[in-house]
Motif scaffolding. Structure first.
Motif: not given
Length: 321
Positions: A265-273
């Motif tokens: 899962l690769i969302p637009a705005h997740f921080g961290g990794p």
């Protein structure tokens, strides 16, 4: 020179490059994700939650994919020095180093073949265009821009806020005038590895990009989620979701498929990794392993199609050394 804001990962035959423009606390949780219970945030510090301020931590980032001999850009950030009244300090007159990050990744704007706007919000279309002496022109002059037809119809209409009209006029309308826009609906195949699918709710035309290559699977989820807290609480929408009921239903559908098919899962705005796997936990969802992107060295040759891949980008599942 290593740049921590340019990172790489290999998924099957596709190279994924993460460009991070900024990574910082955003709006207070009560304003941004108002329905999330306070106790759900605790396990997400510090990469996704700042306990002392009560603010989620998010990233403004773009994904560049090298797939099938072509270069594909997914979402283009918020642009630079834009008039975005009412959106300070995040977008109004904010300066951006996006083009420098792109160059560090070994990509010139003229070498981009496809631009995907997962939807037409301010922070997903800004670098669609640049100012060429008082005229907005496509930043990526040789690219085809894939724009959701439902969003284009909505944001080009009369029933939008003045700032949304401003965003459309400087970041989307010039793409149409240049003959670079392709409007699509429901489903669109980009190449053998990548397809676009409608995922409405956040906006009428919100979409996701699914990657299938070899044994690897991934979904570039746009603003389906803004924080991993929405994996734990998938019924909780952001304040910017236009159709709250549909957004929650779409989120649960995409999360269920990601869990069942082991999609990254690769969302637009997740921080961290930035990306992770989703697991089932009875009737709920849980956080699985996080992706392991590798910070990128600057290219040894000028940015362009002949620039080589880095010698050792990580593949999915490669343990940290």
């Amino acid at each position: 020179m290593i740049n921590q804001n340019v990172q790489r990962l290999i998924l099957g035959d596709v190279e994924v490059v993460r460009l991070i423009e900024w990574h910082e606390p955003f709006l207070p949780a009560a304003d941004f994700l108002p329905d999330v219970p306070p106790e759900a945030w605790a396990r997400l510090a510090p990469d996704h939650w700042q306990p002392d301020t009560g603010r989620p931590v998010i990233a403004l980032q773009t994904w560049v994919l090298h797939s099938g001999g072509r270069t594909i850009v997914i979402d283009t950030g918020a642009g630079s020095d834009r008039e975005r009244p009412g959106m300070a300090p995040y977008f109004h007159h904010r300066r951006s180093n996006f083009l420098e990050l792109l160059a560090h990744a070994g990509v010139r704007p003229r070498d981009v073949d496809v631009v995907v706007n997962t939807h037409l919000h301010v922070d997903h279309v800004g670098w669609n265009t640049l100012d060429a002496g008082g005229e907005w022109v496509p930043t990526f002059p040789n690219a085809e821009y894939l724009i959701p037809a439902a969003d284009d119809a909505h944001y080009s209409g009369n029933a939008v806020q003045p700032v949304d009209r401003l965003i459309y006029e400087d970041s989307v309308a010039p793409i149409h005038r240049a003959g670079k826009a392709l409007l699509w609906q429901d489903f669109h195949r980009i190449d053998d590895n990548l397809v676009l699918e409608s995922a409405p709710g956040h906006t009428p035309g919100s979409s996701v990009v699914r990657l299938t290559s070899g044994t690897d699977r991934a979904v570039f989820a746009g603003d389906l989620l803004h924080s991993p807290v929405q994996i734990l609480e998938p019924c909780c929408n952001s304040s910017s979701c236009q159709d709250q009921e549909q957004a929650a239903a779409t989120r649960r559908r995409i999360l269920a498929r990601a869990a069942d098919e082991r999609e990254l899962l690769i969302p637009a705005h997740f921080g961290g990794p930035g990306a992770l796997e989703v697991r089932r936990d009875g009737s709920r969802f849980a956080l699985g392993p996080w992706a392991d992107f590798t910070p990128s060295p600057a290219p040894a040759t000028p940015a362009g199609p002949a620039s080589p891949r880095p010698a050792n980008p990580r593949r999915r599942g490669t343990p940290r050394g």
